[in-house]
Design a protein around this motif. Structure first.
Motif, PDB file in Angstrom:
ATOM      1  N   GLY A  69      48.514  76.956  17.032  1.00 21.39           N
ATOM      2  CA  GLY A  69      48.588  76.740  15.596  1.00 21.39           C
ATOM      3  C   GLY A  69      47.350  77.168  14.833  1.00 21.39           C
ATOM      4  N   LEU A  70      46.245  77.393  15.535  1.00 20.47           N
ATOM      5  CA  LEU A  70      45.023  77.881  14.896  1.00 20.47           C
ATOM      6  C   LEU A  70      44.847  79.350  15.241  1.00 20.47           C
ATOM      7  CD1 LEU A  70      42.426  75.014  15.564  1.00 20.47           C
ATOM      8  CD2 LEU A  70      43.987  75.288  13.621  1.00 20.47           C
ATOM      9  N   ARG A 123      39.753  72.213  10.300  1.00 20.01           N
ATOM     10  CA  ARG A 123      41.113  72.702  10.546  1.00 20.01           C
ATOM     11  C   ARG A 123      41.993  71.695  11.266  1.00 20.01           C
ATOM     12  NH1 ARG A 123      40.372  78.051  13.616  1.00 20.01           N
ATOM     13  NH2 ARG A 123      38.557  76.911  14.394  1.00 20.01           N
ATOM     14  N   THR A 127      45.389  69.956   9.913  1.00 21.62           N
ATOM     15  CA  THR A 127      46.640  70.025  10.694  1.00 21.62           C
ATOM     16  C   THR A 127      47.250  68.635  10.826  1.00 21.62           C
ATOM     17  OG1 THR A 127      45.870  71.964  11.913  1.00 21.62           O
ATOM     18  CG2 THR A 127      47.605  70.650  12.947  1.00 21.62           C
ATOM     19  N   GLU A 130      48.577  67.481   7.368  1.00 23.04           N
ATOM     20  CA  GLU A 130      49.785  68.224   7.022  1.00 23.04           C
ATOM     21  C   GLU A 130      50.987  67.709   7.803  1.00 23.04           C
ATOM     22  OE1 GLU A 130      48.556  72.240   7.783  1.00 23.04           O
ATOM     23  OE2 GLU A 130      47.355  72.337   5.943  1.00 23.04           O
TER      24      GLU A 130
END
Length: 134
Positions: A69-70, A123, A127, A130
């Motif tokens: 996801g990164l 980040r 995540t 979110e």
């Protein structure tokens, strides 16, 4: 885990409607199984965690970690870190290294074997938020 019990926080933590962002020792506490019988876990993520999977303090280290996801690696700081040795149904493994699984997501919870709060990279915090719809 002793302080959680002493302060009557097991039920409030287990029943908390928000997510848990568990780092290092938090990964041990959020699991449903751990290799140390002295630790009473919260059982929020079906996984088995080995405490101090990296060994003693001298084995602590930093590494650039690829996390699902990164787009770019994350600088992970492992300090006497745990690692998950197995995960149950519904647990998404986001990163692993030779010592074991070091990032997981399960529903509204995330667990990290390292300290994402060190170094200023937000980040993983983003995540997590979110994933809660925040």
């Amino acid at each position: 885990s002793r302080l959680i019990g002493k302060n009557g926080l097991y039920e409030p933590l287990i029943e908390f409607a928000g997510g848990v962002f568990a780092t290092c020792a938090g990964m041990v506490l959020i699991a449903d199984r751990v290799d140390d019988p002295r630790v009473r876990t919260l059982g929020l993520i079906p996984m088995h965690v080995a405490r101090n999977a990296f060994g003693r303090q001298i084995n602590s280290r930093e590494t650039l970690l690829n996390i699902a996801g990164l787009t770019d690696p994350f600088r992970a700081v492992f300090i006497r870190a745990p690692a998950a040795t197995e995960v149950g149904s519904g647990v998404e493994v986001l990163a692993r290294i030779p010592e074991g699984i070091v990032v997981v997501r399960h529903g509204r919870h995330m667990a990290f074997a390292f300290h994402p709060e060190l170094g200023g990279d937000l980040r993983l915090h983003r995540t997590f938020l979110e994933g809660l719809g925040i």
